[in-house]
Design a protein around this motif. Sequence first.
Motif, PDB file in Angstrom:
ATOM      1  N   TRP A 134     -27.533  12.361  20.895  1.00 14.71           N
ATOM      2  CA  TRP A 134     -27.652  12.132  22.330  1.00 14.71           C
ATOM      3  C   TRP A 134     -28.087  13.407  23.048  1.00 14.71           C
ATOM      4  O   TRP A 134     -29.049  13.431  23.808  1.00 14.71           O
ATOM      5  N   ARG A 135     -27.378  14.512  22.753  1.00 18.48           N
ATOM      6  CA  ARG A 135     -27.692  15.755  23.439  1.00 18.48           C
ATOM      7  C   ARG A 135     -29.079  16.263  23.081  1.00 18.48           C
ATOM      8  O   ARG A 135     -29.754  16.882  23.899  1.00 18.48           O
ATOM      9  N   ARG A 136     -29.499  16.048  21.832  1.00 21.19           N
ATOM     10  CA  ARG A 136     -30.822  16.520  21.435  1.00 21.19           C
ATOM     11  C   ARG A 136     -31.892  15.496  21.767  1.00 21.19           C
ATOM     12  O   ARG A 136     -32.987  15.544  21.243  1.00 21.19           O
TER      13      ARG A 136
ATOM     14  N   MET B 274       1.102   5.290   0.471  1.00 25.59           N
ATOM     15  CA  MET B 274       0.317   6.348   1.085  1.00 25.59           C
ATOM     16  C   MET B 274      -0.044   7.395   0.046  1.00 25.59           C
ATOM     17  O   MET B 274       0.807   7.816  -0.724  1.00 25.59           O
TER      18      MET B 274
ATOM     19  N   LEU C 216      -2.131  -0.877   5.878  1.00 23.13           N
ATOM     20  CA  LEU C 216      -2.550   0.528   5.918  1.00 23.13           C
ATOM     21  C   LEU C 216      -1.767   1.300   6.978  1.00 23.13           C
ATOM     22  O   LEU C 216      -1.610   2.513   6.867  1.00 23.13           O
TER      23      LEU C 216
ATOM     24  N   ALA D 165     -23.008  12.364  19.362  1.00 23.97           N
ATOM     25  CA  ALA D 165     -23.130  13.370  20.421  1.00 23.97           C
ATOM     26  C   ALA D 165     -24.337  14.259  20.168  1.00 23.97           C
ATOM     27  O   ALA D 165     -25.105  14.582  21.087  1.00 23.97           O
ATOM     28  N   TYR D 166     -24.523  14.625  18.924  1.00 22.67           N
ATOM     29  CA  TYR D 166     -25.649  15.501  18.578  1.00 22.67           C
ATOM     30  C   TYR D 166     -26.971  14.816  18.889  1.00 22.67           C
ATOM     31  O   TYR D 166     -27.836  15.379  19.560  1.00 22.67           O
TER      32      TYR D 166
ATOM     33  N   ALA E 237     -25.156  20.688  19.693  1.00 26.44           N
ATOM     34  CA  ALA E 237     -25.328  19.679  20.726  1.00 26.44           C
ATOM     35  C   ALA E 237     -25.087  20.235  22.125  1.00 26.44           C
ATOM     36  O   ALA E 237     -25.766  19.857  23.075  1.00 26.44           O
ATOM     37  N   PHE E 238     -24.095  21.101  22.279  1.00 25.91           N
ATOM     38  CA  PHE E 238     -23.642  21.423  23.634  1.00 25.91           C
ATOM     39  C   PHE E 238     -23.904  22.849  24.092  1.00 25.91           C
ATOM     40  O   PHE E 238     -23.887  23.116  25.282  1.00 25.91           O
TER      41      PHE E 238
ATOM     42  N   PHE F 212       0.853  -1.186   0.000  1.00 27.47           N
ATOM     43  CA  PHE F 212       0.000   0.000   0.000  1.00 27.47           C
ATOM     44  C   PHE F 212       0.893   1.242   0.000  1.00 27.47           C
ATOM     45  O   PHE F 212       1.798   1.372   0.823  1.00 27.47           O
TER      46      PHE F 212
ATOM     47  N   VAL G 233     -19.396  12.613  16.413  1.00 25.38           N
ATOM     48  CA  VAL G 233     -20.014  13.939  16.470  1.00 25.38           C
ATOM     49  C   VAL G 233     -21.519  13.807  16.277  1.00 25.38           C
ATOM     50  O   VAL G 233     -22.319  14.387  17.012  1.00 25.38           O
TER      51      VAL G 233
ATOM     52  N   LEU H 197     -21.462  20.334  16.731  1.00 30.48           N
ATOM     53  CA  LEU H 197     -21.207  20.192  18.167  1.00 30.48           C
ATOM     54  C   LEU H 197     -21.808  21.358  18.943  1.00 30.48           C
ATOM     55  O   LEU H 197     -22.301  21.189  20.053  1.00 30.48           O
TER      56      LEU H 197
ATOM     57  N   PHE I 135      -1.231   5.510   8.594  1.00 31.59           N
ATOM     58  CA  PHE I 135      -2.154   6.319   7.774  1.00 31.59           C
ATOM     59  C   PHE I 135      -3.583   5.817   7.935  1.00 31.59           C
ATOM     60  O   PHE I 135      -4.510   6.574   8.187  1.00 31.59           O
TER      61      PHE I 135
ATOM     62  N   THR J 135     -16.012  11.537  13.195  1.00 33.48           N
ATOM     63  CA  THR J 135     -17.129  12.142  12.468  1.00 33.48           C
ATOM     64  C   THR J 135     -18.447  11.507  12.904  1.00 33.48           C
ATOM     65  O   THR J 135     -19.438  12.204  13.145  1.00 33.48           O
TER      66      THR J 135
END
Lengths: 523, 631, 119
Positions: free
Chosen positions: C111-113, A18, C88, C108-109, A44-45, A16, C105, A41, C91, C102
Motif C-alpha cells: 500500500w505504502r509503495r 499445545m 485450538l 502495508a508495504y 513502507a513508512f 489438541f 505487514v 515496515l 493458542f 505477517t
Amino acid sequence: MSPLLASVGAETETAFTMPSINYYAIAPILILFGAAVVSVLVEAFVPQRGRRPVQLVIVVGSIVAALAVTIDLRGTRLVTGEGAIAVDGPTLLMWGALLVIGLLGALLMAERSIDPLGDAFAPRASALPGSEDEQEFTRRGFLQTEVWPFLLFALTGMLVFVASNDLLVMFVALEVMSLPLYLLAGMARRRRLLSQEAALKYFLLGAFSSAFFLYGAAMLYGFSGSVSLVAISDTLSAKTGEGSLVAIGIALLMVGLLFKVAAVPFHQWTPDVYQGAPTPVTGFMAATVKIAAFGALLRVLYVSLGGLRWDWEPMLWIIAALTMLVGSVVAITQTDIKRMLAYSSIAQAGFILVGVVAASPQGLASALFYLVAYAFTTIGTFAVITMVRDASGEATHLSKWAGLGKKSPVVAAVFSLFMLSLAGIPLTSGFVGKFGVFAAAIDSGNTWLVIVGVVASVIAAFFYVRVIVLMYFSDPTPDTASVVIPSAFTTIALTASAVMTIALGVFPQWLLDIITQAGVFIR
Amino acid sequence: MTELMPAEGVFSLIWLLIALPLAGAAVLLVGGRRTNAWGPLLGVLTVSASAVLGIVMLLQMMQNSPEQRTFDQTLFSWVFVGGFQADMAFQLDQLSMVFVLLITIVGALIHVYSLGYMSHDRDKRKFFGYLNLFVAAMLILVLANNYLLLYVGWEGVGLASYLLIGFWQHKPSAAAAAKKAFVINRIGDVGMSLAIMLMFVTFGTVSFQGVFGVADQASEGTLNAIGLLLLLAACGKSAQFPLQAWLLDAMEGPTPVSALIHAATMVTAGVYLIARSNAIFDVATVAATTVVVVGVVTVFIGAIIGSAKDDIKKSLAGSTMSQIGYMIAAAGLGPIGYVFAIFHLLTHGVFKAGLFLGAGSVMHGMNDNVDMRRYGALRKVMIVTYVTFAAGWLSIMGIPPFSGFFSKDEIIHAAFEQSVLTGVLLIIGAGVTGFYMTRMFIMTFLGKARWEDDVHPHESPKVMTVPLVLLAIGSLFLGMALLYWGNIETWLEPVVGYEAGESPISTTASIALSLLAVGLGVLVAYLMYQRRAVPIEAPHGSWLTRAARNELYGNEVNDVLVVQPTYYTSRWLVWFDNKGVDGFVNGSAAFVGGLSGRMRRYQTGFARSYALSMVGGAVLVVLALVLVRAS
Amino acid sequence: MNVYTPILVLGLLAFGFAAFSVAAATVTGPKRYNRAKYDAYECGIEPTPQPIGGGRFPVKYYLTAMLFIVFDIEIVFLYPWAVAFDQLALFGLIEMFLFIITVLVVYAYVWRRRGLEWD
C-alpha cells in the motif's frame, strides 16, 4: 500408523495438545525474523532519505543480538517445537558462523564509497536497464534499501535450515533462504543485464531443485509415514528389506541439497550466478549458503540416513571426486576472476564432501572446520574484488589484475593470502581444513578418494597461484585496474577475514576445541 | 640408544635460531621502502646472530656424551584432532646441528657478499627480507621434530626459492623460471603429503621419534611405498631425475641466491630427508635401491649438461645436480653411506657456494655477461677471484688435500662396498667432473681474452672478496677438519647409524682409480680448450653436445608427460561444458522439430541445458542408489 | 510393489488418453493458420496491451495476480482454523493473529509503495 497421522486421521477425538516450544532456544531465529518484519515496515513508512541508517541499525543490531543469544546458548542440546527444530552443538556452531559471516556480508553490502555512483545495487531494480528512468534514479542518488530485509530473511532461512529436524521445516527454510537470494542476485548496479540473467537462471534452476527436494521428501514420507528425520531413521532400521521407494526418496532429496552446495553435476548455475550477482552478494552467498546447505546435508545424512550409510556412500564418493576434479580443472581456463572463484567454490565443495562421506564424528568435525575456514576466506576474497576497479566498474577480467602487486602491494598481499588459503598452503586456514577432511577420509578407509583430492588440490593450486604470479610477476599495463580505498565497512570485513584466515591456520586449536565440544547431531 | 634431553640452558633458545631471521624477514617485508637504508644490514645481523648462537650450541653439545646430544623443545600443541597430533616442536641433534651451522654460517657469508652484489638494486631490502625468510624456513625444515612441521619448512623454502628466482621479475625469463620451479616442486610435494598421510595411517603418528621407533613393525611393502614417496619429494626439491628440469632455469635468480639456495642448502634438503628417514630406508630395500639408481643417473645427467653449457651459472647448476646425485646415491647405500652423504653435503655446500660466489664476482666485473665464451684471461685482473675459484675447482674434482677429495672418495669407496658397478660408474662420473670443471676454469681464467668491446673487468669490492676467501679456506681445510678432527662418522653415528663395510678393493686402489679418472678428464679439457683457441660462437657440436645444451630434453619430457595432458583435459572439459551439453540439447531439439521451434525463442540462453544436466544427474543418482540398494 | 500397480496403470491410461487426443487432433483436424491462432489465448478477446518489442507485458499484471494469490491463500488458511477453532483455543487464536499480522505487514508495504494503484 505413526502418532502424527493418528491425530489427524481420527475424528477429532483426541484433544489438541499445545506444542511445547522452548522460545529461548530459538530466540536467534525469532530475533532475526522479527527484525526482518520491522525492516519491511521501515521500507513502507520511513521516508526515502532516512531508510539507510535505520536499516543499518536494525540489521547490525539484530545480528549482534542473535549472536549474543547464540553464544549464551552454548552447551544447549535439545529438540523443540514437537521435534521440528534441533538446537545442538553443530547447530549452534553453524548459527555462530552464519551470523558472523552474515555481519561481514552486511558490512560489504553497506559500502558506499567504492563506486562513485553509490553502493553496489541498482537504485531501482524495476527500471529497464539503460532506460531514461534508470539514469534519472541514478542522478537523484536513490539507494536500494530493500536489500536489507532480503538479507535478514535469507539469514533467518539459513538459521532454520541448519536447525530443522524434519523435512517439511527444512523445505520451508530452504525457500525462505533462497528466494531473497534470487532477488539479491539480480540487483547489480552495473552490468545489469548480466545480473538479471543470473537471477532468472538461479531462480529457475533453484525452483527446479526445490521440486526434486520436495519430491524426495514425499517419497520418504510415503515410506515411513512421517517427515521427522528421527522417525524416518527409526522406520529405516525397522523395515530393512524394502527397497526402491527409499532409494528414490533419498536420491531426490540429495539432488535438492547437492544443488545448493554446487556439487557436480548440479553445479552449472554457479559460474553464471557468481559472475552476475553484485559482488558483495556473491561473497555473502558463496560463504553462507555453503555453510547452510552442508549443515542440512550433514544432518540429513547423519541423523536420518546414517543406517543406510552403505547405500549412499558410493554415490557420494563419485560425486565428491567429480566435483573436486571438474571444479579444479575447469577453473584453470577461466579468464574472469569471479567465474574462476565460482569453479573454485565447486572444487571446495568437493573437498568438504570428502569429509562428509567419511560418515564419522571426525568427518563431521573436519567438515565443520573446513566450512568455517572457507567462509571467512571466501568473503574476504570477494571483498578484495569489490575494490579492484577501472572506469567501467569492477575489473573482473584477469588481464586487468596484471601487475597489481606493484600498484597496490598491501591489497595484493591480502588477496594472495586468501588464494594461498584456498590452495591449502600450510599456515593458512585452508591447509588445516584440507588436512582435517583428508585425515577423516583416510580414517574411514576412503584412501582413493583422498588421492583424487590431493591430485585435484595440486591442479587447483595452479590457478590460485597463477593469480599471485599475475599480480606480482607481470608488469602493470595501461589496462591494469586500480584499487579504490574503501570506507570502514569494507575495511573491517576485509581485516576480520584476513585475520581469521591466518589465525585458523597458525592456531587452529581453539576452533577445533569448540568443534570437539559441539559434538554430534542430537537424535 | 639415544635419550631425549629436555631443552635446558642454551638449548632453551632453539626457537630463537628460527625467530631471529623470521623477525628480520617480517621487519624488512612489512617495513617496505622505509627500511632501505638499514634493512640489508639488519638482514646480515639476524643471520649472523643465529650463526653465533648455533656455534655456542655446538660447543655446549660437545660437552655431553654422544647418547645425550638430542634435545627436544615443544613450544605448543599445533594441531590436535582426534587421534592426530602434531606439535610445534623442535629437535636438535647431531644431524640438525651440522645443518644449522651450514645454513647459518654459509648463509651469513652470502648475506655479507650480497651487500656488495646487490648494492645498486632498488629493492635490496626486499631481497634481504626474502633471504632471511629462506634461512628461517630452512631452519624450520631441519629443526622440526615431526614430518608435518618439516613439511611447513619444506613449503617455506619452496616459497622463498620461488620469490627469489623471480626476484628480477621484470625479466619474463625470470618469472617463467620461478613458475616452473614452483610447479615442478609441487609434483614432489604430492609425494611428501602422501608419504605423511601414509605414515599417519600406518603408525598413527608423524613425529620422528614415534615413526622411527616402530618403523620395523610395518610391512615392507608399506615402507617401500613411503620410501618411494619420500624419494619423489626429495627428487623435486633436490632436482634429481626425473624432476631436475627446474634447477637450470632457477639460475635466473641473483647469483647469491644460486649460491645459497640452489647450491649449498635448499637443494640438499632431499638428502637431509632421506638421511633423516634412515629408519625407513634401512628396511625398505626396494626404495633404497631406487634411491641409488636415481642418484647415479642424476650424476651423469648433471655432469653431461655441465660439460656442454656455455653459461657459467648453468654449467655450475649442472654440476650441483651431479654432486647432489653423489649424495643421494650415498644416502641410498644405507648405514655405510649416510654419514658420507652428509659429509659430502657439508663440503659441497662450502666449496660450491664459493664457486657460485666466484662466478658472481666474475659476472660483476663483466657487465653481468654469463657466456664463458666471452671470458678468458681473467686471472690477471681478478686475482682474488681467480685464486679462490681455483680452490673450489680443485676441491670439487677431489684433488688431495682439498675437502672434496675426502668426502667424494669416501662415497666412491662406500659404493664399491655395495656393488662394483655403482663404484665404477661413480668413478667415471668423477672423470667427467674433472673435464667440465677444468673446461670452465680454463675458459674463464686462462687462455686469451675474448671480452666484448665495452667490458672492463675489475676485481670486486672487499665485501664480496672476503666471503670468497673465507669459503676458499673452508674448501681447503673443511674436509680434513671434519674427518680427522671432527670425527664426522662418530659424530653422526647416533642419529643415522654407521657401519664400515667390506670393500672388494682397497682404499688406496679406489683413490688411485678416481684420481686417474679425474686426471684424464683434466687432460682432455686441457687439450680441447687450452691448446686450441675457444671460438666465440659455439660450434655446432655432436648430437650429444646438442642434447646436453638442451638439458637432455628434460623440459620436453615434462611437457609431454605432465603439461600437455593437464592442458588438454582442461580444454576438453570446457569444450564439453559449453558445446557438448548444449549440442546434445540442440540435437534432440532437431527431432522434436517445428513444435519446439516457437517455444525455443522464448527460452533464456543456457538455463535449459543446465536443467537438463540436472535431470541427467538426478537420474544417475537415483539409478545408483536403487542399484546399490537392490544388490 | 502390488500396491502401486493400480496407480501405475491409471497413470499410463491418463498419459495414453492425452497422447491419443493430441495425436488424433493433429491427424484429423483441419490446418488453417491465421493471426488469431498465433496469439496468446485470452478467452477470444484481443490480448491487451499488445506486446511491445517482442514480448514485454507491464509488470502490473503479475503484481496484481500475485497479490491476489497471497490474499487468497490467507483466506484458505483461515477456513480450517475456523473449523477447529474450539480445540485450538487461545493458542490457535494467537497463532492466527501472528499469521494475519505477517500478511498485514506485506499489505502495508504494498500500500505504502503504491502497489495497489494502477498508474
